[in-house]
Motif scaffolding. Structure first.
Motif, short mmCIF file in Angstrom:
data_model
loop_
_atom_site.label_atom_id
_atom_site.label_comp_id
_atom_site.label_asym_id
_atom_site.label_seq_id
_atom_site.Cartn_x
_atom_site.Cartn_y
_atom_site.Cartn_z
N TRP A 189 -38.39 -9.14 78.12
CA TRP A 189 -38.01 -7.75 77.92
C TRP A 189 -36.65 -7.47 78.58
CZ3 TRP A 189 -40.74 -3.83 75.40
CH2 TRP A 189 -40.28 -2.54 75.60
N GLY A 217 -35.02 -2.54 77.27
CA GLY A 217 -35.25 -3.79 76.53
C GLY A 217 -35.10 -3.68 75.03
N PRO A 218 -36.12 -4.12 74.27
CA PRO A 218 -36.04 -4.14 72.81
C PRO A 218 -35.96 -2.75 72.18
CG PRO A 218 -37.88 -5.47 73.58
CD PRO A 218 -37.32 -4.78 74.77
N MET A 235 -43.43 -11.97 79.57
CA MET A 235 -43.08 -10.84 78.71
C MET A 235 -42.10 -9.92 79.41
SD MET A 235 -46.57 -9.92 76.68
CE MET A 235 -45.74 -8.66 75.76
N LEU A 236 -42.25 -9.71 80.71
CA LEU A 236 -41.32 -8.89 81.47
C LEU A 236 -39.93 -9.52 81.50
CD1 LEU A 236 -40.69 -6.47 83.32
CD2 LEU A 236 -41.43 -7.89 85.24
#
Length: 65
Positions: free
Chosen positions: A11, A45-46, A7-8
């Protein structure tokens, strides 16, 4: 723990894509403000795609005369 790492990575990849779409890499001049803006964009990120437009303004101290 492995899913957290992925996930990191995802991201940061999304943040890198956002910085690329904003042409931060093409306009790179090596200044403190540009490096900081790219770093903040990568870290956010997002969030860049929901309206966050992080920028930085660096003031590097000048040597005394």
């Amino acid at each position: 723990m492995t899913s957290g790492r992925w996930m990191l990575v995802a991201w940061l990849i999304v943040g890198a894509l956002a910085a690329g779409q904003r042409n931060y890499y093409a306009q790179f001049d090596g200044s403190c403000a540009r490096i900081a803006t790219i770093g903040i964009t990568l870290a956010s990120g997002p969030l860049n795609y929901i309206g966050l437009n992080p920028t930085a303004d660096c003031k590097v101290p000048q040597p005394s005369k």
